[in-house]
Design a protein around this motif. Structure first.
Motif, PDB file in Angstrom:
ATOM      1  N   ASP A  64       0.830  -1.214   0.000  1.00 60.13           N
ATOM      2  CA  ASP A  64       0.000   0.000   0.000  1.00 60.13           C
ATOM      3  C   ASP A  64       0.862   1.261   0.000  1.00 60.13           C
ATOM      4  O   ASP A  64       0.528   2.255  -0.659  1.00 60.13           O
ATOM      5  N   ILE A  65       1.970   1.237   0.742  1.00 54.09           N
ATOM      6  CA  ILE A  65       2.806   2.423   0.871  1.00 54.09           C
ATOM      7  C   ILE A  65       3.785   2.566  -0.276  1.00 54.09           C
ATOM      8  O   ILE A  65       3.976   3.665  -0.823  1.00 54.09           O
ATOM      9  N   LEU A  66       4.412   1.461  -0.671  1.00 50.71           N
ATOM     10  CA  LEU A  66       5.483   1.532  -1.669  1.00 50.71           C
ATOM     11  C   LEU A  66       4.987   1.302  -3.099  1.00 50.71           C
ATOM     12  O   LEU A  66       5.731   1.557  -4.049  1.00 50.71           O
ATOM     13  N   GLY A  67       3.764   0.816  -3.249  1.00 54.39           N
ATOM     14  CA  GLY A  67       3.243   0.579  -4.594  1.00 54.39           C
ATOM     15  C   GLY A  67       3.867  -0.615  -5.286  1.00 54.39           C
ATOM     16  O   GLY A  67       3.840  -0.727  -6.511  1.00 54.39           O
ATOM     17  N   ARG A  68       4.424  -1.518  -4.519  1.00 52.75           N
ATOM     18  CA  ARG A  68       4.992  -2.768  -5.049  1.00 52.75           C
ATOM     19  C   ARG A  68       4.849  -3.840  -3.991  1.00 52.75           C
ATOM     20  O   ARG A  68       4.668  -3.557  -2.802  1.00 52.75           O
ATOM     21  N   ALA A  69       4.940  -5.073  -4.411  1.00 56.36           N
ATOM     22  CA  ALA A  69       4.818  -6.175  -3.467  1.00 56.36           C
ATOM     23  C   ALA A  69       6.040  -6.232  -2.555  1.00 56.36           C
ATOM     24  O   ALA A  69       7.155  -5.889  -2.971  1.00 56.36           O
ATOM     25  N   PRO A  70       5.871  -6.647  -1.322  1.00 59.36           N
ATOM     26  CA  PRO A  70       7.040  -6.849  -0.462  1.00 59.36           C
ATOM     27  C   PRO A  70       7.891  -7.995  -0.992  1.00 59.36           C
ATOM     28  O   PRO A  70       7.388  -8.927  -1.631  1.00 59.36           O
ATOM     29  N   ARG A  71       9.179  -7.916  -0.745  1.00 62.00           N
ATOM     30  CA  ARG A  71      10.094  -8.970  -1.190  1.00 62.00           C
ATOM     31  C   ARG A  71       9.867 -10.223  -0.352  1.00 62.00           C
ATOM     32  O   ARG A  71       9.598 -10.157   0.846  1.00 62.00           O
ATOM     33  N   ASP A  72      10.037 -11.394  -0.990  1.00 66.57           N
ATOM     34  CA  ASP A  72       9.844 -12.640  -0.255  1.00 66.57           C
ATOM     35  C   ASP A  72      11.175 -13.183   0.239  1.00 66.57           C
ATOM     36  O   ASP A  72      12.251 -12.672  -0.091  1.00 66.57           O
ATOM     37  N   VAL A  73      11.112 -14.242   1.037  1.00 70.06           N
ATOM     38  CA  VAL A  73      12.319 -14.768   1.666  1.00 70.06           C
ATOM     39  C   VAL A  73      13.270 -15.376   0.642  1.00 70.06           C
ATOM     40  O   VAL A  73      14.497 -15.330   0.806  1.00 70.06           O
ATOM     41  N   ARG A  74      12.738 -15.936  -0.432  1.00 71.65           N
ATOM     42  CA  ARG A  74      13.615 -16.481  -1.479  1.00 71.65           C
ATOM     43  C   ARG A  74      14.487 -15.372  -2.069  1.00 71.65           C
ATOM     44  O   ARG A  74      15.698 -15.554  -2.262  1.00 71.65           O
ATOM     45  N   ASP A  75      13.886 -14.249  -2.361  1.00 72.94           N
ATOM     46  CA  ASP A  75      14.643 -13.118  -2.905  1.00 72.94           C
ATOM     47  C   ASP A  75      15.716 -12.668  -1.912  1.00 72.94           C
ATOM     48  O   ASP A  75      16.864 -12.434  -2.293  1.00 72.94           O
ATOM     49  N   PHE A  76      15.348 -12.563  -0.635  1.00 68.57           N
ATOM     50  CA  PHE A  76      16.315 -12.120   0.383  1.00 68.57           C
ATOM     51  C   PHE A  76      17.491 -13.093   0.470  1.00 68.57           C
ATOM     52  O   PHE A  76      18.660 -12.673   0.507  1.00 68.57           O
ATOM     53  N   LEU A  77      17.204 -14.380   0.511  1.00 73.04           N
ATOM     54  CA  LEU A  77      18.279 -15.367   0.657  1.00 73.04           C
ATOM     55  C   LEU A  77      19.184 -15.389  -0.568  1.00 73.04           C
ATOM     56  O   LEU A  77      20.406 -15.531  -0.436  1.00 73.04           O
ATOM     57  N   HIS A  78      18.624 -15.225  -1.740  1.00 72.55           N
ATOM     58  CA  HIS A  78      19.456 -15.194  -2.949  1.00 72.55           C
ATOM     59  C   HIS A  78      20.351 -13.952  -2.962  1.00 72.55           C
ATOM     60  O   HIS A  78      21.488 -14.013  -3.435  1.00 72.55           O
ATOM     61  N   ARG A  79      19.850 -12.834  -2.453  1.00 75.71           N
ATOM     62  CA  ARG A  79      20.675 -11.628  -2.392  1.00 75.71           C
ATOM     63  C   ARG A  79      21.852 -11.782  -1.438  1.00 75.71           C
ATOM     64  O   ARG A  79      22.839 -11.075  -1.558  1.00 75.71           O
ATOM     65  N   HIS A  80      21.726 -12.691  -0.489  1.00 72.82           N
ATOM     66  CA  HIS A  80      22.782 -12.916   0.499  1.00 72.82           C
ATOM     67  C   HIS A  80      23.362 -14.328   0.389  1.00 72.82           C
ATOM     68  O   HIS A  80      23.921 -14.856   1.357  1.00 72.82           O
ATOM     69  N   ALA A  81      23.264 -14.890  -0.805  1.00 77.13           N
ATOM     70  CA  ALA A  81      23.663 -16.289  -0.993  1.00 77.13           C
ATOM     71  C   ALA A  81      25.100 -16.550  -0.588  1.00 77.13           C
ATOM     72  O   ALA A  81      25.432 -17.617  -0.054  1.00 77.13           O
ATOM     73  N   HIS A  82      25.993 -15.588  -0.843  1.00 74.69           N
ATOM     74  CA  HIS A  82      27.426 -15.805  -0.584  1.00 74.69           C
ATOM     75  C   HIS A  82      27.688 -16.085   0.892  1.00 74.69           C
ATOM     76  O   HIS A  82      28.722 -16.707   1.222  1.00 74.69           O
ATOM     77  N   LEU A  83      26.805 -15.632   1.772  1.00 70.13           N
ATOM     78  CA  LEU A  83      27.022 -15.853   3.197  1.00 70.13           C
ATOM     79  C   LEU A  83      26.725 -17.283   3.611  1.00 70.13           C
ATOM     80  O   LEU A  83      27.241 -17.765   4.639  1.00 70.13           O
ATOM     81  N   PHE A  84      25.897 -17.958   2.833  1.00 66.66           N
ATOM     82  CA  PHE A  84      25.467 -19.316   3.185  1.00 66.66           C
ATOM     83  C   PHE A  84      26.234 -20.403   2.432  1.00 66.66           C
ATOM     84  O   PHE A  84      26.150 -21.573   2.785  1.00 66.66           O
ATOM     85  N   GLN A  85      26.959 -20.024   1.402  1.00 64.77           N
ATOM     86  CA  GLN A  85      27.659 -21.000   0.570  1.00 64.77           C
ATOM     87  C   GLN A  85      29.069 -21.261   1.090  1.00 64.77           C
ATOM     88  O   GLN A  85      29.778 -20.311   1.472  1.00 64.77           O
ATOM     89  N   PRO A  86      29.500 -22.525   1.123  1.00 65.99           N
ATOM     90  CA  PRO A  86      30.867 -22.830   1.568  1.00 65.99           C
ATOM     91  C   PRO A  86      31.892 -22.147   0.683  1.00 65.99           C
ATOM     92  O   PRO A  86      31.651 -21.913  -0.502  1.00 65.99           O
ATOM     93  N   ALA A  87      33.022 -21.787   1.274  1.00 64.17           N
ATOM     94  CA  ALA A  87      34.094 -21.166   0.493  1.00 64.17           C
ATOM     95  C   ALA A  87      34.573 -22.122  -0.574  1.00 64.17           C
ATOM     96  O   ALA A  87      34.690 -23.329  -0.353  1.00 64.17           O
ATOM     97  N   ALA A  88      34.866 -21.584  -1.751  1.00 63.29           N
ATOM     98  CA  ALA A  88      35.315 -22.432  -2.859  1.00 63.29           C
ATOM     99  C   ALA A  88      36.704 -22.985  -2.583  1.00 63.29           C
ATOM    100  O   ALA A  88      37.522 -22.363  -1.943  1.00 63.29           O
TER     101      ALA A  88
END
Length: 291
Positions: free
Chosen positions: A267-291
């Motif tokens: 209602d305020i931003l005029g777009r849907a709120p982001r979901d948890v999948r989007d959030f986790l993908h944006r921070h994927a490097h924190l959850f992935q083992p070091a190469a």
């Protein structure tokens, strides 16, 4: 002149609000507790070093400010410190305070964190300053603290919790805060409370499955018994009163306290709120083992 003060500017939500205002080209004054954090702030804001207990520094930080973003960590001093900021804002002639509270804030709430927020909300309402209170549910950024467990052991631990959470992206909370700070509520609003959630409730089991996709190996939600969760938090150095409140918080969440969604972000931003999948993908490097 910087007419907006962002408190907690080096923290999780304060830093995101700072970034949101910077993206909008708005000059900001930032209040931080330690000067070694100033260089990492987004947008090179004007920085005031001080804390909520220092009336002199608060007065300096609020000089010439019209609007304040107020956030602080949960803890025994929270009510006194946030009320001190509100009182200093009254003295400085501030016209709007945007306070981060919590979904569930109520004087009779079973969780001390929520009762503390309710006490500050009451003080803010009685101050006479125009105010907007943001009541987010469980912040998705809380998941980032478990990244080492996900990487190393394939576990997403928590106290007992099977009910779903309508968890909210902290960047959505920050975008709502920036919108309100820039006048998005309209001049006729004296007091307003905004309940902020994500688009749908998800269980931590479902979050663990998503993390498994991101990490490249299976991840399991481990709902530890209260005694085990208590011991783990103690081992991490969490103060005993805070440990007790976290367990009460999760007990309330397990009763479905954060399962319902609202349309407020959209209602305020005029777009849907982001979901948890989007959030986790944006921070994927924190959850992935070091190469």
């Amino acid at each position: 002149m910087n007419h907006i003060l962002v408190t907690g500017a080096a923290g999780n939500l304060g830093g995101r609000v700072l970034a949101a205002l910077h993206r909008r080209g708005v000059p900001v004054r930032a209040l931080v507790r330690h000067d070694d954090r100033a260089g990492a702030l987004v947008g090179s804001p004007e920085v005031v070093v001080g804390d909520y207990d220092d009336h002199h520094r608060l007065t300096h930080a609020l000089s010439g400010v019209h609007r304040v973003f107020l956030v602080s960590a949960n803890g025994p001093a929270q009510v006194a410190q946030e009320c001190a900021v509100i009182d200093a804002a009254v003295d400085a002639g501030v016209s709007l305070v945007v306070k981060v509270s919590a979904h569930g804030a109520d004087p009779e709430a079973p969780v001390g964190f929520w009762r503390a927020h309710a006490a500050v909300e009451r003080h803010l309402a009685q101050s006479g300053i125009r105010s907007v209170v943001l009541r987010p549910t469980y912040l998705m950024s809380n998941l980032l603290g478990e990244a080492p467990q996900v990487r190393q052991h394939g576990l997403l631990p928590s106290p007992p919790l099977s009910a779903p959470l309508a968890m909210v992206d902290p960047d959505d909370v920050a975008d709502v805060a920036a919108h309100v700070l820039l006048g998005g509520t309209g001049p006729d609003v004296t007091q307003r409370t905004l309940h902020l959630t994500g688009p749908e409730p998800v269980t931590l089991g479902a979050v663990a499955t998503l993390l498994g996709e991101i990490a490249g190996h299976p991840v399991q939600h481990l709902a530890a018994p209260p005694e085990q969760a208590q011991a783990a938090m103690r081992a991490q150095g969490v103060a005993e009163p805070v440990v007790a409140e976290i367990l009460r918080l999760f007990a309330a969440l397990d009763q479905g306290a954060y399962a319902a969604t609202t349309t407020t972000v959209a209602d305020i931003l005029g777009r849907a709120p982001r979901d948890v999948r989007d959030f986790l993908h944006r921070h994927a490097h924190l959850f992935q083992p070091a190469a």
